[in-house]
Design an enzyme around this catalytic site. Sequence first.
Site, PDB file in Angstrom:
ATOM      1  N   SER A  58      37.532  44.877 108.626  1.00 22.57           N
ATOM      2  CA  SER A  58      38.903  45.605 108.727  1.00 22.57           C
ATOM      3  C   SER A  58      39.644  45.144 107.988  1.00 22.57           C
ATOM      4  CB  SER A  58      38.953  46.753 109.685  1.00 22.57           C
ATOM      5  OG  SER A  58      40.210  47.434 109.237  1.00 22.57           O
ATOM      6  N   TYR A  94      40.996  45.961 118.644  1.00 27.42           N
ATOM      7  CA  TYR A  94      40.284  46.099 117.554  1.00 27.42           C
ATOM      8  C   TYR A  94      40.546  44.806 115.947  1.00 27.42           C
ATOM      9  CZ  TYR A  94      38.681  49.144 113.806  1.00 27.42           C
ATOM     10  OH  TYR A  94      37.371  48.958 112.517  1.00 27.42           O
TER      11      TYR A  94
END
Length: 256
Positions: free
Chosen positions: A134, A147
């Site tokens: 990501s 995250y």
Amino acid sequence: MFSLKDKVAVITGGGSGVGLATVKRFCEAGAKVIIADITDQQALADELGCRYVHVDVSSEESVKRLFEATEEIYGKVDALINNAGIIVPGEMLEDAQMDEYLKVFNVNFGGVLYGLKYGPAHMNDGGSIINTASLAGKIGFPGYGAYCSVKGSVIQVTRVAALELAERNIRVNCVCPSTIDTPMAHAEGNELELMLKDYVWPLGRMCEPEEIAAMYHFMAADDCTYLTGTAIDMDGGYKAGTGMKAIGKLTEGVEL
Ligand SMILES: NC(=O)c1ccc[n+]([C@@H]2O[C@H](COP(=O)([O-])OP(=O)(O)OC[C@H]3O[C@@H](n4cnc5c(N)ncnc54)[C@H](O)[C@@H]3O)[C@@H](O)[C@H]2O)c1
């Protein structure tokens, strides 16, 4: 060119979003696809003419069984897409809960780690492993400590795997998308990110899952043989700098 004919592909998280778009694209390109997901995707597999194997990527034993089952069904794997992932509602570091960090870590990193640990023994030399990382693995987002930390780890373990598997000519790369228009992007707690999409991403929109699938298709094909150890940005231009729309928004009402 870019044929995946008869290549065996395992796609974790294949039941939704990026994984689903990749499953569909790989099937169309002639691959023999295993949809590997924690949710039952048998109906989808029947519809697409591929196979479903249940997996919980946070469980080492479950991932090990996935590869044993795949080899029994289709033989050795050519393309492994470690893509399954979750997101948890944002929290600032002062409210950080280790439990929440471990929850994200077990799925988003565990799935990649176990894929890298058990996958190669069931793969053909010259294959391709693709991990879904990501943009959050390269830059920080306030409130997304868990995250961001975990996706950063995915990028680093990708590099290590690329070096360890280079002798077998197995390429290992990851992709770092900004927001993708999937159910995950619309999860509760993600509202701010959706509001920002029009002007934070220079292309002025979210990424479509099919755009990630197209990149995965390229990376899995034999045409892409000199790419390994990379973390490819798919962020609509975000890392190039501040886009014109963002500048316009920031300078609204300001006389220049
Ligand atoms: N959507 C975004 O904005 C975005 C941005 C950057 C990166 N990503 C990453 O892309 C990947 C795919 O996400 P998505 O947006 O398609 O999400 P999604 O929620 O649409 O799909 C995730 C899939 O993973 C499966 N899954 C979840 N936990 C699992 C487990 N323990 N074992 C097996 N399968 C499991 C789900 O059942 C689902 O099919 C994730 O790794 C995510 O972190 C997403």
